[in-house]
Design an enzyme around this catalytic site. Structure first.
Site, PDB file in Angstrom:
ATOM      1  NE  ARG A   1      -3.639  -2.426   2.104  1.00 17.27           N
ATOM      2  CZ  ARG A   1      -4.535  -2.793   3.013  1.00 17.27           C
ATOM      3  NH1 ARG A   1      -4.825  -1.965   4.012  1.00 17.27           N
ATOM      4  NH2 ARG A   1      -5.139  -3.945   2.929  1.00 17.27           N
TER       5      ARG A   1
ATOM      6  NE  ARG B   1      -1.249   4.833   8.742  1.00 22.01           N
ATOM      7  CZ  ARG B   1      -2.509   4.472   8.500  1.00 22.01           C
ATOM      8  NH1 ARG B   1      -2.849   4.030   7.304  1.00 22.01           N
ATOM      9  NH2 ARG B   1      -3.424   4.570   9.430  1.00 22.01           N
TER      10      ARG B   1
ATOM     11  CD  GLU C   1      -8.503  -1.601  10.845  1.00 22.29           C
ATOM     12  OE1 GLU C   1      -8.539  -0.357  10.965  1.00 22.29           O
ATOM     13  OE2 GLU C   1      -8.727  -2.208   9.785  1.00 22.29           O
TER      14      GLU C   1
ATOM     15  CB  SER D   1     -11.627  -4.975   8.430  1.00 24.92           C
ATOM     16  OG  SER D   1     -11.199  -3.772   8.994  1.00 24.92           O
TER      17      SER D   1
ATOM     18  NE  ARG E   1      -1.628  -1.242  11.903  1.00 18.96           N
ATOM     19  CZ  ARG E   1      -2.580  -0.636  11.206  1.00 18.96           C
ATOM     20  NH1 ARG E   1      -3.831  -1.108  11.254  1.00 18.96           N
ATOM     21  NH2 ARG E   1      -2.320   0.419  10.480  1.00 18.96           N
TER      22      ARG E   1
END
Length: 422
Positions: free
Chosen positions: A259, A274, A346, A349, A386
């Site tokens: 990303r 990130r 997070e 999801s 994470r």
RNA sequence: GGAGAGAUGGCUGAGCGGGUGAAGGCACGCGACUCGAAAUCGCGCAUCCCGAGAAAUCGGGAUCGGGGGUUCGAAUCCCCCUCUCUCCGCCA
């Protein structure tokens, strides 16, 4: 993609969904184009009817050895009119599609309405475990234990491309294998997909057109670096009709994920929070539409298993409309507690896309003889960086060493503790 | 990268300007035969859009990898694109 007919029949609901998801699409313009198109279609159909009828007459006459030059002449004109209208239709269709692809999925009625993550609700949580000493952050722990090399990663690629080293690399690999094995043992079929995906695939799962700028594009081949295994795995079944008895399909796959994270420099980018390239094990389900919300619950639990087995404190939140992704109708986030960073991260999801992706991807099933779009779901199960953070921050000892979660010890060649990794 | 072959319904496979929404086979559904089953026989069986109807259904249109074009008429002819296969080259 939402169904145009659904938009036509649920105008207010669609407008509300667009607003609640912080999107902006001119629905009124879409509707006026749609009615224009429908009128045009009627005109076209009746002209084509004439053409088909008279052409058949010509054909019959020919067989009897007769010629009908005046009919042919007449049809020449009709045919020209049809072509003109078809050109117009193409233009209108293009304009309709251009609007339609920007309409987000409609949130499920159980999703709280809210502008952003502040309206998310906590569904369940484990007790936070307090350390009896002052916790160090993961960027300190990875430094002292030599688990990561940020500088050299940056030398090879750039900022936020860390290189895992020594026990750090081993821990990363252990995590991936542990997760894959766990999900496979619980009924998911393992797949190892390509990491480069084409435009059609990216469109089908809803990353395009909205998120194009956040994806790495290999321009020469017009291919994207995989942003999440959701894309290649869901697209395995693009343009397919799946037998009812074969559902639900449950897949697990590891991929590296890429990303660009454009515009997020300096914001929560310290350490592993990130990064541009990370590892993720993904769960994907393709299911009968009538079962997708039950499947979402079990999918979420399947992702949670990883956190439970790693004995990490976490919570499950239900995303509000404003925080929901473009393609999702309902999403639970899994957030893991990291005491050194003093926040929740997070790590997964879990989303039900209903038929939004299936419509774009043309994934159908036959149900009682009828073709219907299947429902697609996915959940990270789970993202490693994470999780890596959470492990080392939660398992750190007062002396700066790090225990290995017992679930991972077999994957670490029996290693129970990281003490300065040379 | 070069040369060739191909893409047709759930699958297989014929068709190569009008009689084809598409033969034949398989699969599937219903029925007959049977105590039951297998085998056999008969019938049915693509999707989408528009309109009419309470509905069954009926009328019209579109669809043979995708997109353009030629023609009164295209699965069939022409152009472009994508994908698959075979051979050659290169290569981990």
């Amino acid at each position: 993609m939402v169904d145009l007919r659904f938009v036509r029949e649920n105008i207010e609901r669609v407008k509300e969904a667009v607003k609640n998801k912080n999107e902006n699409v001119d629905i009124d313009r879409l509707l006026s184009l749609d009615s224009k198109h429908r009128n045009l279609q009627k005109e076209l159909d009746s002209l084509r009817h004439i053409r088909n009828k008279v052409s058949k007459e010509i054909s019959l006459s020919k067989r009897n050895g007769e010629n009908e030059p005046e009919k042919i002449e007449k049809m020449r004109k009709v045919s020209q009119d049809i072509k003109k209208l078809e050109r117009e239709e193409r233009k209108i269709n293009g304009a309709i599609d251009e609007l339609l692809i920007w309409i987000p999925n409609i949130p499920h009625s159980s999703v709280p309405i809210g502008k952003d993550s502040s309206s998310n609700t906590i569904v369940r949580e484990t007790p936070e475990e307090k350390l009896s000493f002052i916790a160090l952050s993961h960027w300190q722990l990875t430094e002292t234990n030599k688990l990561l090399d940020y500088g050299r990663g940056a030398k090879v690629s750039g900022a936020n491309f860390p290189c895992y080293t020594g026990i750090g690399a081993r821990l990363e690999r252990a995590l991936i294998n542990f997760m894959l094995d766990t999900h496979v043992s619980r009924g998911y079929k393992e797949v190892f997909t390509p990491f480069l995906v084409n435009r059609n695939a990216m469109f089908a799962t809803g990353q395009l057109p909205k998120l194009e700028d956040d994806m790495y594009l290999v321009e020469k081949d017009d291919m994207f670096l995989n942003p999440t295994a959701e894309v290649p795995i869901t697209n395995l079944h693009r343009d397919e009709i799946i037998k009812e008895e074969d559902l639900p399909l449950k897949y697990v796959g590891y991929t590296a994920c890429f990303r660009r994270e454009a515009g997020s420099y300096g914001r929560e980018t310290k350490g592993l929070q990130r990064v541009h390239q990370f590892n993720k094990v993904e769960l994907v389900k393709i299911v009968d539409p009538s079962t997708s919300y039950e499947e979402l619950e079990t999918l979420t639990k399947d992702a949670e298993i990883i956190l439970s087995l790693l004995e990490l404190p976490y919570r499950v939140t239900l995303l509000s409309t404003g925080d929901l992704s473009f393609a999702s109708a309902k999403t639970y986030d899994l957030e893991v507690w990291a005491p050194g960073s003093e926040k929740f991260f997070e790590v997964s999801s879990a989303s039900n896309f209903e038929d939004f992706q299936a419509r774009r991807a043309n994934i159908k099933m036959r149900k009682a003889g009828k073709l219907v779009y299947a429902h697609t779901l996915n959940a990270s199960g789970i993202a490693t960086p994470r999780t890596f953070i959470a492990i080392i921050e939660n398992y750190q000892q007062e002396d700066g060493t790090i225990r290995i979660p017992s679930a991972l010890i077999p994957y670490m060649g029996g290693l129970e503790k990281i003490e300065v990794n040379a």
